[in-house]
Design an enzyme around this catalytic site. Structure first.
Site, PDB file in Angstrom:
ATOM      1  N   CYS A 110       0.835  -1.213   0.000  1.00 28.03           N
ATOM      2  CA  CYS A 110       0.000   0.000   0.000  1.00 28.03           C
ATOM      3  C   CYS A 110       0.867   1.259   0.000  1.00 28.03           C
ATOM      4  O   CYS A 110       1.405   1.621  -1.021  1.00 28.03           O
ATOM      5  CB  CYS A 110      -1.018  -0.026   1.135  1.00 28.03           C
ATOM      6  SG  CYS A 110      -2.347   1.171   0.860  1.00 28.03           S
ATOM      7  N   HIS A 215      -3.753  -5.031   0.295  1.00 27.46           N
ATOM      8  CA  HIS A 215      -3.269  -5.373   1.639  1.00 27.46           C
ATOM      9  C   HIS A 215      -3.307  -6.884   1.864  1.00 27.46           C
ATOM     10  O   HIS A 215      -4.205  -7.385   2.553  1.00 27.46           O
ATOM     11  CB  HIS A 215      -4.118  -4.671   2.705  1.00 27.46           C
ATOM     12  CG  HIS A 215      -3.812  -3.228   2.878  1.00 27.46           C
ATOM     13  ND1 HIS A 215      -2.814  -2.769   3.712  1.00 27.46           N
ATOM     14  CD2 HIS A 215      -4.359  -2.136   2.309  1.00 27.46           C
ATOM     15  CE1 HIS A 215      -2.765  -1.449   3.664  1.00 27.46           C
ATOM     16  NE2 HIS A 215      -3.694  -1.031   2.816  1.00 27.46           N
ATOM     17  N   GLU A 217      -1.637  -8.530   3.879  1.00 29.11           N
ATOM     18  CA  GLU A 217      -1.490  -8.853   5.314  1.00 29.11           C
ATOM     19  C   GLU A 217      -2.837  -8.958   6.021  1.00 29.11           C
ATOM     20  O   GLU A 217      -2.915  -9.467   7.133  1.00 29.11           O
ATOM     21  CB  GLU A 217      -0.584  -7.815   6.006  1.00 29.11           C
ATOM     22  CG  GLU A 217      -1.261  -6.540   6.490  1.00 29.11           C
ATOM     23  CD  GLU A 217      -1.589  -5.544   5.369  1.00 29.11           C
ATOM     24  OE1 GLU A 217      -1.330  -5.849   4.189  1.00 29.11           O
ATOM     25  OE2 GLU A 217      -2.118  -4.465   5.709  1.00 29.11           O
TER      26      GLU A 217
END
Ligand code: MN
Length: 246
Positions: A110, A215, A217
Site C-alpha cells: 500500500c 493489503h 497482510e
C-alpha cells in the site's frame, strides 16, 4: 549449525502525539508464517543506524500507512493529500533506495508501493478520485470486511505477482485513495485494476522488489493464496543471505 530464519525488518507506524511505535499483527504473523523472523524496526532517520539496519537485515517490508509528502515527487501538497508522516518518509525512502543498491529484497504494501515508486524516481496521484476525471473509477476505498476482495486485477504474465498467484488474474482488497502515476524508470507495472489503476510494481533486474497496492497482510488469514507473496519475499531474503531455513 543453527539455521537462522531470514531476518525481515518491518517499517513501523508512528503516533506523533502518543510517541508510540506500532504495527498491525498481519504483517508480523505473515512474515513468521512465511518462514521469516519478523522484527519491527525503530522509527529513525539516523543514517548510521539505518546503514547498520541495511547491513544486518535480509529483507525489508515497507508497511502501509499515511500519504507521502508530495515534495518527494516534485509537487505541492494539494488539499486532498492526506496525513503525512515526515520521519517515515525519510526513513522508508532511504531504505527503498539502499535496498535496491544493495540488491536486498524489498516488499512494499500500500503506502509501501508508493514509497518504492517515489524513492526510485516515480510520481503518485495525490488523490485518484480528484485527479482522474477521464473515466469512472472503481471503489478503491472499500466498505467491507478488510479481508474481503472487492476488485480484481489483471497481472502481467511472467511477473513475480503472476508467479505468486499462478495466473493472470487475482481478487484483492482495496484501501487507497492514492496510486502510482508515472512508474519509476527502473520499475515496471505488473498488475492493474479494471479502471487502469496500477496495483503492483516490480523492479526490472532486482532479486526481489515488489510493491502491491492492496493489503495481503489482511487477506492471507482467510485465503492462503495471499500468503504466497510473503513466502516469495522471505525465500528471496533467505537466498540473498545464503543461509538455509525451513
Ligand atoms: Mn485498488
Amino acid at each position: 549449525m543453527i539455521r537462522f530464519k531470514p531476518l525481515i525488518g518491518i517499517t513501523p507506524w508512528y503516533d506523533y502525539d502518543k510517541r508510540l511505535t506500532y504495527i498491525k499483527d498481519g504483517y508480523i504473523e505473515g512474515i513468521a508464517k512465511a518462514g521469516g523472523l519478523p522484527v519491527l524496526l525503530p522509527l529513525t532517520v539516523d543514517e548510521e543506524l539505518l546503514e547498520e539496519i541495511m547491513a544486518r537485515f535480509d529483507g525489508f517490508l515497507l508497511s502501509g500507512g499515511a500519504d507521502i509528502d508530495a515534495v518527494y515527487y516534485g509537487e505541492h501538497n494539494r488539499p486532498y493529500n492526506g496525513e503525512i508522516s515526515p520521519y517515515r518518509d525519510r526513513m522508508e525512502i532511504y531504505i527503498a533506495k539502499r535496498a535496491v543498491e544493495l540488491n536486498k529484497p524489498l516488499f512494499g504494501i500500500c503506502r509501501g508501493i508508493q514509497v518504492m515508486n517515489v524513492a526510485l524516481g516515480g510520481t503518485l496521484y495525490q488523490d485518484i478520485f480528484s485527479q482522474i476525471k477521464d473515466r469512472e473509477l472503481l471503489k478503491h476505498s472499500q466498505n467491507a470486511p478488510k479481508w474481503y476482495p472487492t476488485h480484481s486485477i489483471s497481472i502481467e504474465s511472467g511477473s513475480i505477482v503472476s508467479t505468486a498467484f499462478e495466473g493472470d488474474t487475482a481478487n484483492v482488497n482495496s484501501f487507497h485513495h492514492q496510486a502510482v502515476k508515472d512508474v519509476a524508470p527502473c520499475l515496471k507495472a505488473t498488475s492493474w485494476s479494471a479502471d487502469g489503476i496500477i496495483e503492483s510494481i516490480e523492479y526490472k533486474d532486482h532479486i526481489f522488489a515488489v510493491g502491491v497496492q492492496w493489503h495481503p497482510e489482511l487477506m492471507w488469514q482467510k485465503d492462503p493464496v495471499h500468503l504466497r507473496l510473503f513466502e516469495a519475499f522471505v525465500a528471496a531474503a533467505g537466498e540473498s543471505r545464503g543461509h538455509f531455513f525451513k
